[in-house]
Design an enzyme around this catalytic site. Structure first.
Site, PDB file in Angstrom:
ATOM      1  N   PRO A   9       0.675  -1.167  -0.072  1.00 46.66           N
ATOM      2  CA  PRO A   9      -0.023  -0.152  -0.030  1.00 46.66           C
ATOM      3  C   PRO A   9       0.779   1.364   0.083  1.00 46.66           C
ATOM      4  O   PRO A   9       1.883   1.520   0.714  1.00 46.66           O
ATOM      5  CB  PRO A   9      -0.940   0.110   1.258  1.00 46.66           C
ATOM      6  CG  PRO A   9      -0.229  -1.052   2.178  1.00 46.66           C
ATOM      7  CD  PRO A   9       0.406  -2.100   1.201  1.00 46.66           C
ATOM      8  N   ASN A  10       0.391   2.249  -0.854  1.00 47.58           N
ATOM      9  CA  ASN A  10       0.821   3.375  -0.792  1.00 47.58           C
ATOM     10  C   ASN A  10       2.089   3.650  -1.505  1.00 47.58           C
ATOM     11  O   ASN A  10       2.403   4.947  -2.040  1.00 47.58           O
ATOM     12  CB  ASN A  10       1.095   4.206   0.432  1.00 47.58           C
ATOM     13  CG  ASN A  10      -0.174   4.210   1.309  1.00 47.58           C
ATOM     14  OD1 ASN A  10      -1.206   4.835   0.866  1.00 47.58           O
ATOM     15  ND2 ASN A  10      -0.277   3.702   2.473  1.00 47.58           N
ATOM     16  N   ARG A  17       4.737  10.951  -2.628  1.00 47.27           N
ATOM     17  CA  ARG A  17       4.510  10.623  -1.242  1.00 47.27           C
ATOM     18  C   ARG A  17       5.793  10.976  -0.401  1.00 47.27           C
ATOM     19  O   ARG A  17       6.991  10.349  -0.733  1.00 47.27           O
ATOM     20  CB  ARG A  17       4.104   9.187  -1.252  1.00 47.27           C
ATOM     21  CG  ARG A  17       4.341   8.735   0.212  1.00 47.27           C
ATOM     22  CD  ARG A  17       4.169   7.337   0.191  1.00 47.27           C
ATOM     23  NE  ARG A  17       3.672   6.747   1.682  1.00 47.27           N
ATOM     24  CZ  ARG A  17       4.360   5.726   2.129  1.00 47.27           C
ATOM     25  NH1 ARG A  17       4.849   4.801   1.307  1.00 47.27           N
ATOM     26  NH2 ARG A  17       3.819   5.279   3.166  1.00 47.27           N
ATOM     27  N   TYR A  22      10.897   9.203   1.020  1.00 44.40           N
ATOM     28  CA  TYR A  22      10.797   8.065   0.003  1.00 44.40           C
ATOM     29  C   TYR A  22      11.669   8.462  -1.244  1.00 44.40           C
ATOM     30  O   TYR A  22      11.378   7.545  -2.266  1.00 44.40           O
ATOM     31  CB  TYR A  22       9.506   7.569  -0.192  1.00 44.40           C
ATOM     32  CG  TYR A  22       9.051   7.186   0.853  1.00 44.40           C
ATOM     33  CD1 TYR A  22       9.389   6.045   1.639  1.00 44.40           C
ATOM     34  CD2 TYR A  22       7.541   7.661   1.733  1.00 44.40           C
ATOM     35  CE1 TYR A  22       8.874   5.263   2.585  1.00 44.40           C
ATOM     36  CE2 TYR A  22       7.183   7.149   2.921  1.00 44.40           C
ATOM     37  CZ  TYR A  22       7.798   5.874   3.415  1.00 44.40           C
ATOM     38  OH  TYR A  22       7.478   5.376   4.479  1.00 44.40           O
ATOM     39  N   ASN A  71       8.052  -5.376  -0.512  1.00 51.02           N
ATOM     40  CA  ASN A  71       7.918  -4.394   0.342  1.00 51.02           C
ATOM     41  C   ASN A  71       6.537  -4.100   0.695  1.00 51.02           C
ATOM     42  O   ASN A  71       5.473  -3.736  -0.185  1.00 51.02           O
ATOM     43  CB  ASN A  71       8.560  -3.141  -0.033  1.00 51.02           C
ATOM     44  CG  ASN A  71       8.482  -1.884   0.635  1.00 51.02           C
ATOM     45  OD1 ASN A  71       7.754  -1.786   1.689  1.00 51.02           O
ATOM     46  ND2 ASN A  71       9.095  -0.644   0.111  1.00 51.02           N
ATOM     47  N   ALA A  74       3.193  -0.665   4.988  1.00 52.89           N
ATOM     48  CA  ALA A  74       2.494  -0.696   6.233  1.00 52.89           C
ATOM     49  C   ALA A  74       2.049  -2.064   6.960  1.00 52.89           C
ATOM     50  O   ALA A  74       1.873  -2.271   7.863  1.00 52.89           O
ATOM     51  CB  ALA A  74       1.609   0.357   6.587  1.00 52.89           C
ATOM     52  N   GLU A  95      12.411  -9.361   2.374  1.00 49.53           N
ATOM     53  CA  GLU A  95      11.675  -8.053   2.926  1.00 49.53           C
ATOM     54  C   GLU A  95      12.508  -6.942   2.419  1.00 49.53           C
ATOM     55  O   GLU A  95      13.793  -6.843   2.991  1.00 49.53           O
ATOM     56  CB  GLU A  95      11.276  -8.175   4.513  1.00 49.53           C
ATOM     57  CG  GLU A  95      10.814  -6.935   5.021  1.00 49.53           C
ATOM     58  CD  GLU A  95      10.607  -6.944   6.305  1.00 49.53           C
ATOM     59  OE1 GLU A  95      10.637  -8.200   7.116  1.00 49.53           O
ATOM     60  OE2 GLU A  95      10.483  -5.874   7.163  1.00 49.53           O
ATOM     61  N   HIS A  97      12.654  -2.288   2.420  1.00 42.86           N
ATOM     62  CA  HIS A  97      12.093  -1.153   2.945  1.00 42.86           C
ATOM     63  C   HIS A  97      12.977  -0.073   2.394  1.00 42.86           C
ATOM     64  O   HIS A  97      14.235  -0.193   2.221  1.00 42.86           O
ATOM     65  CB  HIS A  97      11.955  -0.841   4.502  1.00 42.86           C
ATOM     66  CG  HIS A  97      11.244  -1.929   5.005  1.00 42.86           C
ATOM     67  ND1 HIS A  97       9.654  -1.945   4.778  1.00 42.86           N
ATOM     68  CD2 HIS A  97      11.390  -2.992   5.653  1.00 42.86           C
ATOM     69  CE1 HIS A  97       9.265  -3.012   5.489  1.00 42.86           C
ATOM     70  NE2 HIS A  97      10.182  -3.538   5.838  1.00 42.86           N
ATOM     71  N   ARG A 104      12.795   4.851  12.814  1.00 35.75           N
ATOM     72  CA  ARG A 104      11.660   5.508  12.728  1.00 35.75           C
ATOM     73  C   ARG A 104      10.741   5.142  13.944  1.00 35.75           C
ATOM     74  O   ARG A 104      11.177   4.869  14.918  1.00 35.75           O
ATOM     75  CB  ARG A 104      11.016   5.266  11.365  1.00 35.75           C
ATOM     76  CG  ARG A 104      11.757   5.756  10.271  1.00 35.75           C
ATOM     77  CD  ARG A 104      11.165   5.730   8.776  1.00 35.75           C
ATOM     78  NE  ARG A 104       9.910   6.420   8.672  1.00 35.75           N
ATOM     79  CZ  ARG A 104       9.085   6.130   7.717  1.00 35.75           C
ATOM     80  NH1 ARG A 104       9.096   5.350   6.693  1.00 35.75           N
ATOM     81  NH2 ARG A 104       7.817   7.061   7.700  1.00 35.75           N
TER      82      ARG A 104
HETATM   83  C1  DQA Z   1       8.204   1.389   3.880  1.00 31.69           C
HETATM   84  C2  DQA Z   1       8.222   1.627   5.495  1.00 31.69           C
HETATM   85  C3  DQA Z   1       6.813   1.374   6.002  1.00 31.69           C
HETATM   86  O1  DQA Z   1       6.884   1.665   7.429  1.00 31.69           O
HETATM   87  C4  DQA Z   1       5.908   2.237   5.426  1.00 31.69           C
HETATM   88  O2  DQA Z   1       4.586   2.092   6.025  1.00 31.69           O
HETATM   89  C5  DQA Z   1       5.818   2.014   3.901  1.00 31.69           C
HETATM   90  C6  DQA Z   1       7.018   2.262   3.458  1.00 31.69           C
HETATM   91  C7  DQA Z   1       9.488   1.584   3.342  1.00 31.69           C
HETATM   92  O3  DQA Z   1       9.876   1.259   2.298  1.00 31.69           O
HETATM   93  O4  DQA Z   1      10.412   2.340   3.825  1.00 31.69           O
HETATM   94  O5  DQA Z   1       4.795   2.397   3.485  1.00 31.69           O
HETATM   95  O6  DQA Z   1       7.946  -0.056   3.773  1.00 31.69           O
END
Ligand code: DQA
Length: 137
Positions: A9-10, A17, A22, A71, A74, A95, A97, A104
């Site tokens: 998501p996102n 964003r 990011y 990735n 959240a 995994e 990020h 964070r």
């Molecule tokens: C993320 C880190 C997550 O905590 C966050 O919710 C994201 C992006 C990252 O790529 O740094 O959506 O996965």
């Protein structure tokens, strides 16, 4: 070698964003450069904001692909179901990020992916994906 990059998501909003965290590149721009650089790898990309669609994708490729770079956004910090899906498939999952989640908020220090992943790469911007890919290669 067949590799899937799976974004949660996102992450469709990359480039717009929270650019201070990011970056300013869209994932599509980054993915194009990755495909060119790793032309020998059969690279696939899927993004969804929907938890069940991410799980369906893991099931779909999880018995035939060589690796999944995930990735989960959240959902990393909340989804027992995605964790279980990774446990249930054969393809190894890394995994990733973009940000260093451990630098964070505390809620980002929890991962339901990590116990079932081959490894974790976090904090290197979009390069986190490339490092994961290098590790599969
Ligand atoms: C993320 C880190 C997550 O905590 C966050 O919710 C994201 C992006 C990252 O790529 O740094 O959506 O996965």
């Amino acid at each position: 070698m067949k590799i899937l990059i799976l974004n949660g998501p996102n992450l469709n909003l990359l480039g717009k964003r929270e650019p201070a965290i990011y970056g300013i590149l869209t994932f599509e721009q980054f993915f194009e450069s990755l495909k060119k650089k790793y032309a020998d790898v059969e690279l696939h990309y899927f993004q969804s904001n929907v938890e069940g669609e991410i799980i369906n994708k893991l099931h779909e490729v999880g018995f035939s692909f060589d690796g999944i770079i995930l990735n989960a956004g959240a959902y990393t910090h909340t989804s027992i179901a995605i964790g279980d899906a990774i446990k249930g498939i054969e393809t190894p999952v890394i995994e990733v990020h973009i940000s260093n989640v451990y630098a964070r908020e505390e809620f980002r220090h929890v991962s339901y992916i990590a116990p079932n992943a081959k490894g974790i790469i976090a904090g290197f911007g979009l390069q986190s994906y490339e490092l994961a890919l290098e590790s599969f290669i």
